[in-house]
Design an enzyme around this catalytic site. Structure first.
Site, PDB file in Angstrom:
ATOM      1  N   ASP A   9      23.394  74.731 -70.625  1.00 14.31           N
ATOM      2  CA  ASP A   9      22.992  73.224 -70.547  1.00 14.31           C
ATOM      3  C   ASP A   9      22.954  73.090 -68.720  1.00 14.31           C
ATOM      4  O   ASP A   9      22.630  73.172 -67.971  1.00 14.31           O
ATOM      5  CB  ASP A   9      22.953  72.115 -70.037  1.00 14.31           C
ATOM      6  CG  ASP A   9      22.354  72.017 -72.346  1.00 14.31           C
ATOM      7  OD1 ASP A   9      21.717  73.476 -72.398  1.00 14.31           O
ATOM      8  OD2 ASP A   9      22.392  70.724 -72.639  1.00 14.31           O
TER       9      ASP A   9
ATOM     10  N   GLU B 170      33.232  71.154 -80.683  1.00 20.02           N
ATOM     11  CA  GLU B 170      31.846  71.895 -80.051  1.00 20.02           C
ATOM     12  C   GLU B 170      31.791  72.829 -79.691  1.00 20.02           C
ATOM     13  O   GLU B 170      30.882  73.909 -79.548  1.00 20.02           O
ATOM     14  CB  GLU B 170      30.950  69.994 -79.040  1.00 20.02           C
ATOM     15  CG  GLU B 170      29.877  71.070 -78.241  1.00 20.02           C
ATOM     16  CD  GLU B 170      28.998  69.434 -77.938  1.00 20.02           C
ATOM     17  OE1 GLU B 170      29.325  68.735 -77.815  1.00 20.02           O
ATOM     18  OE2 GLU B 170      27.834  70.455 -77.084  1.00 20.02           O
TER      19      GLU B 170
HETATM   20  C1  GLC Z   1      24.173  70.916 -76.316  1.00 22.20           C
HETATM   21  C2  GLC Z   1      24.372  72.195 -75.973  1.00 22.20           C
HETATM   22  C3  GLC Z   1      22.880  72.978 -76.607  1.00 22.20           C
HETATM   23  C4  GLC Z   1      22.805  73.185 -77.635  1.00 22.20           C
HETATM   24  C5  GLC Z   1      23.245  71.294 -77.741  1.00 22.20           C
HETATM   25  C6  GLC Z   1      22.910  70.461 -79.433  1.00 22.20           C
HETATM   26  O1  GLC Z   1      22.767  70.651 -75.421  1.00 22.20           O
HETATM   27  O2  GLC Z   1      24.175  72.673 -74.009  1.00 22.20           O
HETATM   28  O3  GLC Z   1      22.672  74.422 -76.549  1.00 22.20           O
HETATM   29  O4  GLC Z   1      22.181  73.437 -78.764  1.00 22.20           O
HETATM   30  O5  GLC Z   1      24.047  71.259 -77.348  1.00 22.20           O
HETATM   31  O6  GLC Z   1      24.252  71.614 -80.006  1.00 22.20           O
END
Ligand code: GLC
Length: 432
Positions: free
Chosen positions: A167, A397
């Site tokens: 992102d 994460e």
């Molecule tokens: C964030 C990450 C993306 C992922 C999402 C859910 O937005 O950047 O890659 O899919 O989280 O985990």
């Protein structure tokens, strides 16, 4: 080394996390912070489920593809019910689809996982399930090739940073800095209620994210209008490589399923990417870099997705040697593989999201490509570090590549899935 008792404990914990994040046929990435189904998260989740419950693994892919748009796009977030914990929710996107969803896609890992599942279980259910998914995957890949590479250059663009899955990578900074935010409607974000602001994108970044969404929404999510006139259109090495790999896997599925009619089309996509992907090589950076398709400018830093050229099966010996040298340098600069952005670049930020931290899912893809191409030592380092991060910090994460500190959300589905499918020491024994 992680001892066998500890490994078994982590195997059990990972399975528990996957089950706790199961909302009935689909998983959420983590409770509260991400309360919906996410696209590439589900593909990784399916790989994790394959280790504990094959039926559930297929289901994860099936529910993802249920949300496919009539034009073939498979959205990056699927809103099966409105949840006030998340912004921007369905009212902002106005997709007009059932179920409601976001208006962008994400790296298409699903065809690769479908092939993995199919080959692991050629039983009586795998064949019909793969057959049912095949036309949907084909239509999705076609959408990428036509709508995100409208000039047939063999590189795939993203229309919003979120489409890359990375992102707030520095790769998007230049192009995003030109996005006009003067018409952004007032909004209240929810992510910083739950996660420390230092780890999340800044307010200025967020305004630009929303401005780009407003353009898509206001043109009724017309993909060609977005490609031609949208405020952001940047070729992404990550998407280009993930799709090239997924096309190869789709081709293998087409052969196995007797889908002869699709073969020529998929071969054409592969040939185009093999010819075009090299244009993302940036000799100064010694890496495959993003390129803004509005002005031709390349980004200047080494992102972890540069190393996915191996996973993509791209054959370019000179670039490969230089790319491996960049990987070796980057790994020497940090304790834990693989930083999402070059630790020696001024924009490196060890805890802020995709500006430095290590992500287990990207490690899995990089490690797989390295192993397939015979870089056993590097592949071992990437896999060993991934296991060590999880063992020391937990199923976060993402992780600081310098200290190993876990960050972002906890009890994360894709981290648990990556452990189960790839990083758990039980796989080392098998492949050693
Ligand atoms: C964030 C990450 C993306 C992922 C999402 C859910 O937005 O950047 O890659 O899919 O989280 O985990």
């Amino acid at each position: 080394m992680i001892n066998p008792e500890r490994a078994a404990e982590l195997d059990a914990q990972a399975a528990q996390i996957m089950q706790a994040n199961d909302r009935g046929g689909f998983t959420v990435p983590t409770a509260r912070l991400y309360p919906y189904q996410w696209n590439w998260d589900s593909a990784f989740a399916a790989r994790g489920f394959a280790q504990i419950d094959k039926d559930r693994a297929w289901q994860e892919l099936e529910t993802l593809l249920e949300a496919q748009w009539p034009n073939g796009m498979v959205p990056h977030i699927i809103f099966r019910r409105d949840d006030p914990d998340y912004f921007p929710g369905p009212r902002i996107w106005q997709s007009g689809t059932t179920p409601p969803s976001s208006g962008y896609s994400q790296p298409p890992v699903a065809a690769t996982v479908t092939r993995d599942l199919f080959e692991a279980g050629p039983d009586e259910t795998a064949m019909p399930r793969a057959r049912a998914l095949f036309p949907k995957l084909l239509a999705w890949h076609r959408w990428f090739h036509e709508q995100r590479d409208p000039d047939g250059q063999g590189v795939i663009a993203i229309a919003h940073p979120w489409e890359s899955g990375r992102d707030n990578s520095p790769d998007w900074d230049e192009a995003m800095s030109r996005v006009d935010t003067s018409k952004v409607e007032p909004y209240e974000r929810r992510d910083t209620d739950q996660i420390h602001a230092e780890m999340r994108p800044t307010k200025a970044d967020y305004d630009r994210y929303i401005a780009v969404i407003q353009f898509g929404r206001d043109c009724g999510w017309d993909s060609m209008e977005i490609a031609r006139n949208g405020p952001f259109f940047v070729a992404d090495p990550g998407l280009t490589f993930v799709l090239l790999r997924a096309d190869r896997d789709l081709l293998a599925l087409a052969d196995a399923l007797g889908e002869r009619a699709a073969v020529g089309e998929i071969e054409g996509w592969i040939a185009r990417a093999e010819a075009g992907a090299g244009s993302l090589w940036n000799p100064e950076a010694g890496a495959y870099c993003a390129r803004d398709l509005r002005n031709g400018l390349a980004s200047d830093g080494v992102s972890s997705v540069s190393f996915l050229s191996l996973y993509a099966g791209l054959k370019a010996p000179a670039q490969e040697t230089a790319n491996i040298a960049s990987l070796t340098r980057v790994l020497a600069a940090c304790r834990f593989a693989v930083p999402s952005f070059d630790p020696e670049h001024p924009k490196f930020d060890s805890l802020r999201y995709w500006r430095g931290p290590a992500w287990c899912v990207v490690n899995e893809l990089i490690g797989r490509g390295l192993a397939e191409r015979g870089y056993g030592d590097l592949a071992g380092r990437v896999r060993g570090d991934t296991g060590a991060l999880i063992e020391q910090a937990g199923f976060y994460e993402y992780f600081c590549p310098l200290t190993g500190r876990g960050a972002g959300g906890g009890d994360f589905t894709w981290t648990a899935a990556t452990w189960l499918a790839w990083a758990s020491p039980k796989h080392f024994a098998a492949s050693a």
